[in-house]
Scaffold this motif. Structure first.
Motif, PDB file in Angstrom:
ATOM      1  N   ARG A  53      39.131  32.141  30.642  1.00 11.45           N
ATOM      2  CA  ARG A  53      40.488  31.666  30.344  1.00 11.45           C
ATOM      3  C   ARG A  53      41.461  31.926  31.488  1.00 11.45           C
ATOM      4  NH1 ARG A  53      42.975  34.520  26.571  1.00 11.45           N
ATOM      5  NH2 ARG A  53      41.413  36.156  26.515  1.00 11.45           N
ATOM      6  N   ALA A  54      41.355  33.078  32.118  1.00 13.08           N
ATOM      7  CA  ALA A  54      42.290  33.460  33.182  1.00 13.08           C
ATOM      8  C   ALA A  54      41.549  34.354  34.183  1.00 13.08           C
ATOM      9  CB  ALA A  54      43.490  34.170  32.594  1.00 13.08           C
ATOM     10  N   PRO A  55      40.700  33.765  35.003  1.00 15.26           N
ATOM     11  CA  PRO A  55      39.868  34.562  35.904  1.00 15.26           C
ATOM     12  C   PRO A  55      40.654  35.446  36.879  1.00 15.26           C
ATOM     13  CG  PRO A  55      39.641  32.204  36.370  1.00 15.26           C
ATOM     14  CD  PRO A  55      40.445  32.341  35.130  1.00 15.26           C
ATOM     15  N   GLU A  56      41.813  34.983  37.318  1.00 15.64           N
ATOM     16  CA  GLU A  56      42.599  35.810  38.236  1.00 15.64           C
ATOM     17  C   GLU A  56      43.169  37.039  37.527  1.00 15.64           C
ATOM     18  OE1 GLU A  56      45.337  33.079  40.069  1.00 15.64           O
ATOM     19  OE2 GLU A  56      43.934  32.736  41.718  1.00 15.64           O
ATOM     20  N   VAL A  57      43.561  36.870  36.285  1.00 16.37           N
ATOM     21  CA  VAL A  57      44.051  38.020  35.515  1.00 16.37           C
ATOM     22  C   VAL A  57      42.908  39.004  35.299  1.00 16.37           C
ATOM     23  CG1 VAL A  57      45.012  38.764  33.305  1.00 16.37           C
ATOM     24  CG2 VAL A  57      45.873  36.684  34.402  1.00 16.37           C
ATOM     25  N   ALA A  58      41.732  38.491  34.958  1.00 20.51           N
ATOM     26  CA  ALA A  58      40.564  39.360  34.765  1.00 20.51           C
ATOM     27  C   ALA A  58      40.224  40.104  36.057  1.00 20.51           C
ATOM     28  CB  ALA A  58      39.371  38.537  34.288  1.00 20.51           C
ATOM     29  N   GLN A  59      40.273  39.420  37.178  1.00 19.58           N
ATOM     30  CA  GLN A  59      39.996  40.077  38.459  1.00 19.58           C
ATOM     31  C   GLN A  59      41.025  41.166  38.745  1.00 19.58           C
ATOM     32  OE1 GLN A  59      39.539  37.483  41.851  1.00 19.58           O
ATOM     33  NE2 GLN A  59      39.466  39.195  43.287  1.00 19.58           N
ATOM     34  N   PHE A  60      42.288  40.858  38.513  1.00 20.66           N
ATOM     35  CA  PHE A  60      43.337  41.859  38.696  1.00 20.66           C
ATOM     36  C   PHE A  60      43.059  43.089  37.842  1.00 20.66           C
ATOM     37  CE2 PHE A  60      47.304  43.642  36.953  1.00 20.66           C
ATOM     38  CZ  PHE A  60      47.837  44.179  38.110  1.00 20.66           C
TER      39      PHE A  60
END
Length: 109
Positions: A53-60
């Motif tokens: 859903r939000a890969p950049e948020v997960a990476q962060f």
């Protein structure tokens, strides 16, 4: 804690006497803790679906690391001093740019 006096494990002479805010307006001044327990590990967790859903948020969130010292400092500023959490966060970000960059590594910003 005085509110736990009816509990079978209550020890009146223990090193932990925490008054709850609902018990007294002067709860912090009346409370005292003269012992400690071992530091705890803090984990940042998120649902597996966040990866899609939000890969950049997960990476962060994967890259965020919070130490007990850092959390205690934030809690003291916000909880004890009554400071605005947004102001505390903004000040911390300004004074720790390399840590913020580490957390944002590989993420568009």
């Amino acid at each position: 804690m005085n509110s736990k006096q009816d509990d079978s494990s209550h020890q009146a002479d223990s090193c932990w006497n925490m008054i709850l805010p609902r018990e007294s307006p002067d709860w912090l001044e009346k409370s005292h803790v003269t012992c400690a327990w071992p530091d705890t590990e803090v984990y940042v967790a998120f649902s597996a679906s966040l990866l899609k859903r939000a890969p950049e948020v997960a990476q962060f969130l994967k890259q965020v690391s919070l130490t007990d010292k850092l959390l205690n400092a934030w809690l003291f500023e916000i909880g004890r001093k009554g400071r605005d959490p947004v102001v505390v966060a903004e000040e911390w970000i300004k004074t720790h740019p390399s840590k913020v960059e580490d957390w944002l590594a590989g993420i568009r910003h």
